[in-house]
Motif scaffolding. Structure first.
Motif, PDB file in Angstrom:
ATOM      1  N   VAL A 232       0.872  -1.174   0.000  1.00 18.48           N
ATOM      2  CA  VAL A 232       0.000   0.000   0.000  1.00 18.48           C
ATOM      3  C   VAL A 232       0.908   1.222   0.000  1.00 18.48           C
ATOM      4  O   VAL A 232       1.765   1.364   0.863  1.00 18.48           O
ATOM      5  CB  VAL A 232      -0.940   0.008   1.221  1.00 18.48           C
ATOM      6  CG1 VAL A 232      -1.803   1.257   1.229  1.00 18.48           C
ATOM      7  CG2 VAL A 232      -1.812  -1.248   1.230  1.00 18.48           C
TER       8      VAL A 232
ATOM      9  N   GLY B  95      -0.459   4.430  -0.435  1.00 23.93           N
ATOM     10  CA  GLY B  95      -1.222   5.483   0.209  1.00 23.93           C
ATOM     11  C   GLY B  95      -1.361   6.779  -0.552  1.00 23.93           C
ATOM     12  O   GLY B  95      -1.146   6.855  -1.747  1.00 23.93           O
ATOM     13  N   THR B  96      -1.729   7.790   0.197  1.00 24.63           N
ATOM     14  CA  THR B  96      -2.028   9.095  -0.376  1.00 24.63           C
ATOM     15  C   THR B  96      -0.760   9.907  -0.623  1.00 24.63           C
ATOM     16  O   THR B  96       0.335   9.471  -0.282  1.00 24.63           O
ATOM     17  CB  THR B  96      -2.978   9.871   0.565  1.00 24.63           C
ATOM     18  OG1 THR B  96      -2.345  10.004   1.833  1.00 24.63           O
ATOM     19  CG2 THR B  96      -4.304   9.137   0.737  1.00 24.63           C
ATOM     20  N   ARG B  97      -0.946  11.095  -1.179  1.00 26.60           N
ATOM     21  CA  ARG B  97       0.191  11.958  -1.541  1.00 26.60           C
ATOM     22  C   ARG B  97       1.163  12.200  -0.396  1.00 26.60           C
ATOM     23  O   ARG B  97       2.364  12.289  -0.602  1.00 26.60           O
ATOM     24  CB  ARG B  97      -0.322  13.325  -2.018  1.00 26.60           C
ATOM     25  CG  ARG B  97      -0.769  13.369  -3.433  1.00 26.60           C
ATOM     26  CD  ARG B  97      -1.101  14.811  -3.798  1.00 26.60           C
ATOM     27  NE  ARG B  97      -2.263  15.294  -3.073  1.00 26.60           N
ATOM     28  CZ  ARG B  97      -3.513  15.185  -3.515  1.00 26.60           C
ATOM     29  NH1 ARG B  97      -3.745  14.624  -4.668  1.00 26.60           N
ATOM     30  NH2 ARG B  97      -4.518  15.649  -2.798  1.00 26.60           N
TER      31      ARG B  97
ATOM     32  N   TRP C  61       1.942  10.289   2.181  1.00 29.10           N
ATOM     33  CA  TRP C  61       2.657   9.135   2.731  1.00 29.10           C
ATOM     34  C   TRP C  61       4.103   9.171   2.248  1.00 29.10           C
ATOM     35  O   TRP C  61       4.368   9.314   1.048  1.00 29.10           O
ATOM     36  CB  TRP C  61       2.012   7.830   2.294  1.00 29.10           C
ATOM     37  CG  TRP C  61       0.771   7.445   3.024  1.00 29.10           C
ATOM     38  CD1 TRP C  61      -0.156   8.266   3.588  1.00 29.10           C
ATOM     39  CD2 TRP C  61       0.293   6.120   3.235  1.00 29.10           C
ATOM     40  NE1 TRP C  61      -1.174   7.533   4.129  1.00 29.10           N
ATOM     41  CE2 TRP C  61      -0.921   6.212   3.937  1.00 29.10           C
ATOM     42  CE3 TRP C  61       0.782   4.860   2.892  1.00 29.10           C
ATOM     43  CZ2 TRP C  61      -1.665   5.095   4.305  1.00 29.10           C
ATOM     44  CZ3 TRP C  61       0.043   3.746   3.247  1.00 29.10           C
ATOM     45  CH2 TRP C  61      -1.157   3.867   3.954  1.00 29.10           C
TER      46      TRP C  61
ATOM     47  N   ASN D 176     -10.105   3.801  -1.457  1.00 27.17           N
ATOM     48  CA  ASN D 176      -9.144   4.547  -2.259  1.00 27.17           C
ATOM     49  C   ASN D 176      -7.717   4.214  -1.834  1.00 27.17           C
ATOM     50  O   ASN D 176      -6.851   3.951  -2.670  1.00 27.17           O
ATOM     51  CB  ASN D 176      -9.421   6.049  -2.115  1.00 27.17           C
ATOM     52  CG  ASN D 176      -8.543   6.883  -3.015  1.00 27.17           C
ATOM     53  OD1 ASN D 176      -8.466   6.660  -4.204  1.00 27.17           O
ATOM     54  ND2 ASN D 176      -7.867   7.843  -2.431  1.00 27.17           N
ATOM     55  N   ILE D 177      -7.476   4.207  -0.519  1.00 25.02           N
ATOM     56  CA  ILE D 177      -6.120   3.951  -0.025  1.00 25.02           C
ATOM     57  C   ILE D 177      -5.734   2.482  -0.169  1.00 25.02           C
ATOM     58  O   ILE D 177      -4.693   2.155  -0.749  1.00 25.02           O
ATOM     59  CB  ILE D 177      -5.987   4.388   1.453  1.00 25.02           C
ATOM     60  CG1 ILE D 177      -6.114   5.911   1.567  1.00 25.02           C
ATOM     61  CG2 ILE D 177      -4.647   3.907   2.039  1.00 25.02           C
ATOM     62  CD1 ILE D 177      -6.217   6.411   2.996  1.00 25.02           C
TER      63      ILE D 177
ATOM     64  N   HIS E 263      -4.685   2.559  -4.067  1.00 26.48           N
ATOM     65  CA  HIS E 263      -3.279   2.942  -3.900  1.00 26.48           C
ATOM     66  C   HIS E 263      -2.491   1.755  -3.352  1.00 26.48           C
ATOM     67  O   HIS E 263      -1.720   1.884  -2.393  1.00 26.48           O
ATOM     68  CB  HIS E 263      -3.161   4.153  -2.970  1.00 26.48           C
ATOM     69  CG  HIS E 263      -3.735   5.397  -3.557  1.00 26.48           C
ATOM     70  ND1 HIS E 263      -2.984   6.320  -4.236  1.00 26.48           N
ATOM     71  CD2 HIS E 263      -5.010   5.856  -3.588  1.00 26.48           C
ATOM     72  CE1 HIS E 263      -3.769   7.302  -4.650  1.00 26.48           C
ATOM     73  NE2 HIS E 263      -5.001   7.040  -4.273  1.00 26.48           N
TER      74      HIS E 263
ATOM     75  N   GLU F 294      -0.804  -2.390  -4.522  1.00 20.63           N
ATOM     76  CA  GLU F 294      -0.451  -3.357  -5.560  1.00 20.63           C
ATOM     77  C   GLU F 294      -0.150  -4.693  -4.907  1.00 20.63           C
ATOM     78  O   GLU F 294       0.493  -4.736  -3.854  1.00 20.63           O
ATOM     79  CB  GLU F 294       0.785  -2.900  -6.338  1.00 20.63           C
ATOM     80  CG  GLU F 294       0.549  -1.657  -7.158  1.00 20.63           C
ATOM     81  CD  GLU F 294       1.675  -1.371  -8.134  1.00 20.63           C
ATOM     82  OE1 GLU F 294       2.541  -2.263  -8.351  1.00 20.63           O
ATOM     83  OE2 GLU F 294       1.691  -0.265  -8.670  1.00 20.63           O
TER      84      GLU F 294
ATOM     85  N   LEU G 150       6.860   3.689  -7.134  1.00 25.72           N
ATOM     86  CA  LEU G 150       6.756   3.609  -5.681  1.00 25.72           C
ATOM     87  C   LEU G 150       8.058   4.048  -5.017  1.00 25.72           C
ATOM     88  O   LEU G 150       8.042   4.736  -3.991  1.00 25.72           O
ATOM     89  CB  LEU G 150       6.381   2.196  -5.235  1.00 25.72           C
ATOM     90  CG  LEU G 150       5.067   1.640  -5.763  1.00 25.72           C
ATOM     91  CD1 LEU G 150       4.755   0.311  -5.114  1.00 25.72           C
ATOM     92  CD2 LEU G 150       3.935   2.622  -5.574  1.00 25.72           C
TER      93      LEU G 150
ATOM     94  N   LYS H 229       8.151   7.776  -5.161  1.00 29.74           N
ATOM     95  CA  LYS H 229       7.165   8.388  -4.268  1.00 29.74           C
ATOM     96  C   LYS H 229       7.692   8.538  -2.846  1.00 29.74           C
ATOM     97  O   LYS H 229       7.461   9.552  -2.200  1.00 29.74           O
ATOM     98  CB  LYS H 229       5.876   7.567  -4.254  1.00 29.74           C
ATOM     99  CG  LYS H 229       4.794   8.157  -3.366  1.00 29.74           C
ATOM    100  CD  LYS H 229       3.582   7.265  -3.299  1.00 29.74           C
ATOM    101  CE  LYS H 229       2.455   7.889  -2.513  1.00 29.74           C
ATOM    102  NZ  LYS H 229       2.786   8.308  -1.168  1.00 29.74           N
TER     103      LYS H 229
END
Length: 168
Positions: A47, A49-51, A53, A86-87, A91, A93, A109, A112
């Motif tokens: 996971v 996650g959001t922006r 993370w 959503n998370i 978000h 794999e 990833l 990110k």
């Protein structure tokens, strides 16, 4: 009760984005993957996650099944369910650990969360968090401020007293 992750470890990230999963962590992924058997590759869910993370969260299949069950119990279309889907679905794999004990982290990833030459794994019960070493140092400083009235030198287990009050 499923096995738990314990400990932390820093590992190298190779040019292809592969990280070696320490054996102590691989055993937990294996034991918490209902379809795993000797000779097969243990499955997990990453996971990202959001922006905001700055880490990846690696869940065992059993832990992810538990999360999925709890999400599906929320009202369809509710804000809480939409956020969690959503998370933890959008978000995330699915991945597997290869026969050499490595996990391939896709470039998007790695970028990110700022993984370049090394990754820092830290146990989180039924999951592992993967940080760049620099981001983890920042996170550890942040965590130290979360319990403002915790006295320096106090026994951290004293924090569990509030958990017991909540159950009663």
């Amino acid at each position: 009760m499923a096995r738990r992750f314990r400990g932390s470890e820093e590992v190298k990230v190779d040019a292809k984005g592969r990280v070696s999963i320490p054996a102590k962590f691989r055993r937990v992924f294996e034991s918490c993957d209902p379809s795993w058997e000797a000779g097969k590759r243990p499955q997990l869910v990453i996971v990202f996650g959001t922006r905001d993370w700055k880490h990846l969260h690696l869940f065992t299949m059993e832990a992810m099944d538990e999360i999925d069950t709890k999400i599906s119990q929320l009202g369809r279309g509710s804000a809480e369910r939409n956020l969690l889907e959503n998370i933890y679905h959008g978000h995330a794999e699915e991945a597997e650990i290869d026969n050499d004990g490595r996990l391939v982290l896709p470039q998007k990833l790695r970028e990110k969360v700022g993984l370049t030459e090394s990754a820092f794994f830290i146990a989180a019960g039924d999951s592992l968090k993967v940080w760049s070493p620099a981001n983890y140092e920042e996170e550890e400083r942040r965590l130290e401020t979360l319990v403002p009235d915790f006295e320096p030198g106090a026994d951290p287990l004293s924090l569990l007293a509030s958990a017991q009050k909540d159950e009663g």
